[in-house]
Structures are given as C-alpha cells and as structure tokens.
Design an enzyme around this catalytic site. Structure first.
Site, PDB file in Angstrom:
ATOM      1  CD  GLU A 256      -4.373   6.196   2.578  1.00  0.00           C
ATOM      2  OE1 GLU A 256      -3.209   6.600   2.682  1.00  0.00           O
ATOM      3  OE2 GLU A 256      -4.661   5.002   2.405  1.00  0.00           O
TER       4      GLU A 256
ATOM      5  CB  CYS B 286      -0.950  -0.006   1.182  1.00  0.00           C
ATOM      6  SG  CYS B 286      -0.173  -0.415   2.746  1.00  0.00           S
TER       7      CYS B 286
END
Length: 189
Positions: A112, A65
């Site tokens: 996010e 990620c």
C-alpha cells in the site's frame, strides 16, 4: 460486485483499478488511508479489527484504515470510512504518507501507498461490527512498549508507522492535528 482499489505507481500516480482481493493476491501497489484519532489527553483511539476481516482479523490497529473508491480523493475517503467504521465525525488533516509491503500467512500481500490522517475527538465511537469489535484509548508511550513486547497482537501497518506518528505529533504539538509534512517513507517486510 467486489470493491475496487486504486492502483498506483511508486509516486502515487493512478495507473488503474483492480478488485480488492485480486490486488491483495497479486501484491499490487494500491492507495490506502490510515486514520489516527486522538482525544484531549493525547491518547490514541485504537480499534480491534473484526474477526471476520479478510486479513488481520482480531488484531488491534489504528482508529480506521481502508481504501479510497475509484476517483475518490483520499481525504474524502478518510472522512467517509471513519464515519462508516467508527461512527466518528471529526476534522482530519493529512500527516504523512508511507509505502509498505508485507505478506500474510493466508498468502495475501498488502502493498500500500498509505495516506495517514490525524484527527481529534473526545467522544465514544459507535462501532460497525463488520469492521471492528472493540476499541480503547491508549497512551502512545504505553502503546509503543506493548507493540514491541507483543507485535503479534497489532496490525503490521500500525507497528510500521507508529514511530512516525509519534514524531509528527511531537513536531506539531500534542493538542493539534499534524500539518502535511509531505514526505513518504518506504517499509518492506
């Protein structure tokens, strides 16, 4: 110079840039990528985040990620970061997107708009020790049970999207990467 992240609105339209730490201190919505790599036995490659990471160090998480660089497409960032963090190069397909917001004990806020990619790979990764200090293959059913039993050992975003990952894998066949589904889910903690 500090890494920059792409600030976005609730529809993932770029609205500017910010330093990575500043974005996490303010809780600014920014673009991110999450990669899930599966082997030919449909097991997921997990990484344990390096202890020195600015948040969530030492937790198990999805394969990789990160954040795209300014003016970098999410798909390009996903391929680049998978190589840089895990030493893995494979075809990646967009699966879905989701938005989440969570506050960490350190005061940092992760907010996010996360683009999720799936890939297939049977080899061993070559870990970048600044990013990950361990890895393993795990069965999705076993992972689901363990995440529910011991959530404190996993990254928030992995736990938040795991059911959606499993659903996408089921819809598109366990042996193939998911096709773009085109929907976004929102999760807040």
């Amino acid at each position: 110079m500090e890494d920059q992240v792409i600030l976005v609105d609730e529809h993932d339209n770029k609205v500017g840039f910010a330093g990575k730490m500043a974005a996490h201190q303010r809780g600014a919505l920014h673009r991110a990528i999450s990669i899930f790599v599966f082997d030919s036995h449909s097991r997921l490659m997990l990484q344990r985040r390096a202890a020195g990471k600015y948040h969530s160090g030492g937790l198990w998480s999805n394969t990789c990620c990160s954040h795209p660089r300014p003016n970098e497409e999410s798909a390009d960032a996903a391929r680049r970061r998978l190589r840089e963090e895990m030493g893995v190069d494979c075809e990646l397909k967009k699966a879905f997107s989701f938005v989440y917001r969570t506050k960490f004990g350190s005061g940092l806020i992760e907010h996010e708009f996360d683009h999720v990619f799936f890939g297939n790979h049977d080899g061993r990764p070559v870990l970048n020790p600044d990013e990950a200090d361990d890895w393993k293959w795990v069965d999705l059913t076993e992972l689901t049970v363990d995440v529910r039993k011991r959530p404190e050992t996993y990254s928030f975003w992995l736990a938040a999207c795991l059911d959606r990952v499993i659903s996408c894998r089921s819809l598109n066949g366990a042996g193939a990467a998911a096709q773009k589904i085109g929907s976004t889910i929102t999760l807040m903690a």
